[in-house]
Design an enzyme around this catalytic site. Structure first.
Site, PDB file in Angstrom:
ATOM      1  N   GLU A   1      86.682   1.764  25.496  1.00  0.00           N
ATOM      2  CA  GLU A   1      86.627   2.857  26.477  1.00  0.00           C
ATOM      3  C   GLU A   1      87.831   3.818  26.377  1.00  0.00           C
ATOM      4  OE1 GLU A   1      86.566  -0.397  28.031  1.00  0.00           O
ATOM      5  OE2 GLU A   1      84.396  -0.563  27.762  1.00  0.00           O
TER       6      GLU A   1
ATOM      7  N   GLU B   1      76.829  -3.877  23.578  1.00  0.00           N
ATOM      8  CA  GLU B   1      76.629  -4.310  24.973  1.00  0.00           C
ATOM      9  C   GLU B   1      75.487  -3.551  25.643  1.00  0.00           C
ATOM     10  OE1 GLU B   1      80.484  -3.733  26.559  1.00  0.00           O
ATOM     11  OE2 GLU B   1      80.260  -1.563  26.832  1.00  0.00           O
TER      12      GLU B   1
END
Lengths: 703, 703
Positions: free
Chosen positions: A484, A508
């Site tokens: 991120e 994910e």
């Protein structure tokens, strides 16, 4: 082996209006720099005489400065040079990289203000990089960028593979469309995320992969993003001109600058052969050489972990369901009731260590080991983790000793929850803790809005934070894999302990509803242009309900495809993401994951069409073995690949892991066929890939 | 000697509309808590039956929550108690403090949402403190305050001594006016500052000092401001109601909260005798007891320094004029040309050390010792200082040894330039550096806009930063004196290493154009209600052009006034700010500064009228000597003071430093008369103070 030849020629050129021309080493590309009558600087790019980038403006809008730096320039100096060297990365897709370009640096002086601005162009055989330089001068020291004014004027309504421009996330599926369609497709391209901020209905991110009507592939990106804010692109879809759009800070300003400094490089890679886009090392070459004296502690790693079970919802990061509001140091976990679903327990971690040891994996990542997960998400919490306090059921020392005894390294997890000041406050302690307990790599995360509130994941000051962490980690001989965070821009040449990033839509999301079946045929052309991705492939059970009945997600890939990703998704960090029990059901397929290396001496791109298919062959750095991977998009596809990259005169044994005839990412993802055959450099293989499928081949030298 | 008597009585009261009453220990004050028909909570305050605060609303507006916490409440619990103890501060205006109050805590439940809110009231003999408490509950854990809804409804158009409400500075001169005149006087009350942000033309800061038409003094402030944003007051000048106005973060939100937590205390001190406002210890009493186990390293200090010469412009903080753009670690100061005006040179610092040793001062503060001052100001620079790299002409070790040999402590200076993340990044190293070189106290500064940009000096997260620094400093046994930080709210009871703050318009402004001549007759009623101020008095040369011909400022005080400030401006940290050469010209007056202590066992407020005059007597903690100070406003004034605070039966020698007959802060500030006389507790002294003048008296026991 480095060969450096540098020739510097200084030519004073006081005429405006005449273009300064620069050619690539092989002469195919030409870059023209020009000043208009009003002193506006522009550049244009040609490939074999044909326009790739139409004349496009350069410059900066400065806050509280009407004049800004956009026109009224004259050329006061021109410096030319050339550079040709081979250099060796610590890890990579190859063990030697060629850095070969011709350079032109133009010094511009703004007549009214006397302010100086340099634009430095480096033209490679695959395209152009350029950056701005602000020399030391009394006329311009401290200033605030209102917006960078760099344009990329397209020659037509190209087809692009794009994700929505955003200040906080890249975790979108790609949309393939004409540039003119971006506006109408923008809303549907937006899926939800823990932290996201768009700025324009025609805003897109880099690297941006395009294809013109006549088959020219064009890639736009940036390199060496240091102490500057991230560049998105805002498309003027009337004129098909991309404009640089920097990420604002909490006040809406785009950059706090102090001369002397250099901007990141803006890069344009172009070729009629898509494979050249992947083969380009321009991003790395535009970064500074390695700054770390000792790199012996930096090692690529293949790992398993306690992670996918939480992502799918089978286990929890949290220890208890009793505590809706954690106060670190006050909340006494020993007094709470364990929820019985906690993943990161000593017992279970040992199982993963056993599995890793049995199958030759280097490391085990464990998430959810530390206090604070009960309320970590969605609250913009400041003091959310302390990075050193384990849960009652995670025995740090016992796990440390057990892993050591099994020859396996533990991989640390530092989820920051976006709380950057909190992470920095704990950083030294957290890194010392790692040193003390045998962890030499950390996966970091920045899920949710960034704190300080008002800043964005890609603001200048937060990019400064990610860099601060990398550099401090190097002091502690720690490798960092940041999720991120900002997407990489080649800085891992300078700091090779920056061993990975996610910063895109990873595996994910297959458990969060699924990603497009052609996603991995795109990522190498977009996200991976700046650096490797910790994509964490290797999922064998596509029906997530089998792990967690409450989760109906389906992984949109076949097993053969998942194997291929270890070759096609370059990363020095590779996870076998699935649970041991799922691997145990398909140990024959799992063998490929065990065999595939994570560091390479040579890479060959066999065939490529972004969004459709990609086939890559790589040679192991530590042996004469080769590995081939193909990832395929929505259309079942057959093609012949030539193994002519193999060494002449040598014999090899190939093990082919392919989709079964009736395999399909949706309806029959677990159908694969493993076959063996002897091969040489004369061999041609006819391969068929299912929709969302692919194949993986290990080619072992027969001694 | 602590006497604690606590009685807890729990009374369940389910009736709405009836007031819950609370009385002060002596019965003079009464607080009424009430819920209106719509469940709106209010409080009112009475003194001897007369309204001090009319019924005023309580509650919170919550972001993204239309219901908020402003009405629909019912009373579900009421807890009463009393508290009476003596406690001993580590340092203070007295060695023992009485903490005596009656308490009422009402638990409110919002009918529609089931959310609970507690309001705790403590009623002292001098007034009221109350705060909000959010208990642990699943109905309300994480929320964002849009605005606190606390009101202080005035009974009339009182006279107030106010400064403009601001998110970033308190460095304004006070204006005395009626509340109704604030709006029209607001603009003229605004003087310029390096960082300032107003929010309303009727916004004012706390503590706010008022006087009603019938002579009631009313003071509004807050106590224990921890993990919350600073409260200013916004006056509804139609209805004469002050509303709480919190400081926003970069996104405009007023507080990021996690239950369970408690808000700061809102305080109302009221008396017909102005001296009771000063004598109140409510702010301290509402803070938590000392959290530091070992406080032996915390010592009040009298100091001189290399500072005023830079403030006046005689010397410079910067080392060179050669470098317009400093890059720490890259800029090589050894290669630059010294500007010849640098204050912090080894040679000059040794002169200050000699002066300190000769005259019995504890410490020497040096500003401008470290690299970075050439471009520190006004650029919102991130990496502005590193706090450990000295200039070439400041020899850390030589100075360390010299000071040690002379029995003098060096005082560190950490100007952060508002760059809080940078300071935190360097904090451990900076504090270790201090430990290594014998510095046990640091003056910190936050000049200019706060970084992270968008935050304010008084935002919640920056208040968290100041607190982080205090607590980390305690780990290193370091005392902190923070300038430009949040004004104190009694937290030094809990962390007595927080030895000072400026956080108001200090003596330096006398060199920036001057402050009002009655400024120091106001500050003890406003800024000092929350804690001591490092006012740095003791200026003897009022005509700044004598130090720097380019600076026409005039210090609006007489020498006698400057001496008095060591008594009237309580601080455990006292600087003799002027240059040694100016003290050497008035050594007889300087004697008072040498004699006056910095720690007290008893304090008596002899006479006080905020804005006009203030006379205080204090007894030295370490002897039987007393010291008296008077600071006077714009009107020359004569008054008789009684020395009846002296010990009965004892004989004393008084040395009186008074304004000469013709002294005047503007025209004749250096005219003073020193006289001696024998005094006892029966003595009355008739004293005359010039405009902007005062007097100082040392009263030494005759053994």
């Amino acid at each position: 082996m480095k060969k450096i030849a540098v020739i510097l020629v200084v030519v004073l050129n006081l005429f405006n209006g005449y273009a300064q021309k620069l050619k690539s080493p092989n002469g195919a590309f030409e870059m023209d720099f020009s000043l208009s009558k009003s002193g506006e600087p522009t550049y244009a790019l040609y490939l074999k005489g044909k326009e790739v980038i139409k004349p496009s403006k350069l410059g900066f809008y400065i806050k509280d400065d009407k004049k800004s730096l956009v026109n009224d320039f004259e050329l006061i100096n021109e410096a030319r040079g050339a550079h040709n060297e081979m250099w060796n990365p610590v890890w990579g897709e190859e063990s030697a990289i060629k850095n070969h370009y011709n350079e032109l640096a133009v010094t511009l002086k703004q007549k009214e203000t006397n302010r100086k601005l340099i634009v430095r162009f480096r033209l490679f055989d695959e395209g152009l990089g350029f950056r701005y330089e602000f020399p030391e001068q009394k006329e311009l020291i401290y200033f605030i960028i209102k917006e960078e004014r760099t344009e990329f004027a397209m020659t037509g309504d190209h087809t692009a593979l794009w994700i929505p421009g955003d200040y906080d996330t890249q975790e979108y599926d790609y949309t393939e469309s004409k540039l003119s369609e971006i506006r109408s497709l923008f809303k549907s391209a937006l899926t939800s995320n823990a932290s996201q901020t768009q700025f324009s209905e025609t805003g897109v991110q880099t690297s941006l992969m395009m294809k013109s009507a006549d088959g020219l592939y064009i890639n736009l990106h940036e390199a060496a993003l240091i102490n500057y804010s991230l560049m998105n692109l805002d498309l003027d879809d009337k004129n098909m001109v991309f404009k640089s759009h920097l990420t604002p800070d909490a006040r809406g300003d785009k950059g706090h600058m102090q001369a002397p400094f250099t901007s990141p490089w803006r890069t344009i890679i172009a070729s009629y052969d898509a494979r050249d886009i992947l083969a380009s090392r321009m991003t790395l070459n535009l970064n500074d050489p390695c700054k770390l004296e000792d790199t012996s502690w930096i090692k690529p790693v293949k790992y398993v972990g306690v992670w996918w079970e939480m992502i799918t919802g089978k286990s929890s990061w949290a220890y208890t369901d009793d505590v809706p509001s954690v106060q670190l140091g006050i909340t006494d976990y020993a007094k709470t009731k364990p929820n019985g679903k906690h993943g990161a327990t000593t017992k279970h971690v040992k199982e993963l260590i056993d599995f890793a040891a049995l199958h030759g994996f280097d490391g085990v990542l464990v998430e959810g080991w530390n206090q604070g997960w009960e309320d970590w998400f969605g609250h913009e919490k400041d003091y959310v983790f302390d990075f050193v306090s384990p849960y009652p059921d995670f025995n740090v020392v016992e796990i440390e000793n057990y892993a050591k005894s099994k020859g396996v390294k533990m991989i640390m997890h530092h989820e920051t929850s976006g709380s950057t000041r909190n992470y920095e406050r704990h950083l030294d302690k957290a890194f010392r803790f790692m040193n003390d307990h045998g962890y030499d790599a950390a996966k970091t995360g920045y899920v949710g809005n960034i704190l300080p509130l008002g800043e964005h994941h890609y603001s200048q000051s937060i990019i400064n934070h990610y860099q601060f962490v990398i550099e401090k980690a190097a002091d502690y001989k720690i490798m960092i894999n940041a999720h991120e965070a900002v997407r990489p821009t080649g800085i891992y040449r300078t700091y090779p302990n920056m061993i990975g990033n996610e910063s895109a839509r990873g595996t994910e999301f297959q458990a969060f509803g699924g990603s497009k079946a052609n996603h991995t045929t795109i990522l190498p052309f977009t996200r991976l242009i700046g650096g490797p991705m910790d994509y964490t492939p290797g999922v064998f059970e596509m029906d997530i309900a089998k792990l967690n009945p409450d989760n109906n997600s389906h992984v949109n890939a076949t097993i053969a495809n998942q194997l291929a990703l270890y070759v096609t998704m370059y990363s020095p960090l590779q996870m076998a993401a699935d649970l041991p029990e799922n691997y145990n059901r398909f140990l024959d397929a799992f063998q490929f994951i065990k065999d595939v290396p994570v560091d390479w001496s040579t890479t060959k791109y066999l065939e490529a069409e972004p969004g459709y298919y990609l086939t890559i062959a790589r040679k192991d750095k530590n042996s004469n073995n080769w590995f081939v991977g193909n990832t395929n998009g929505y259309n079942k596809r057959s093609a012949t690949i030539s193994l002519d990259f193999l060494e002449k005169g040598k014999k090899y044994e190939a093990t082919i892991y392919a989709d079964a005839k009736d395999a399909d990412y949706k309806t029959n993802p677990q159908a694969y066929v493993i076959s063996n055959q002897k091969v040489t450099n004369k061999t041609k293989l006819k391969m068929t890939s299912a929709a969302g499928g692919g194949y993986a081949i290990s080619i072992v030298e027969v001694k």
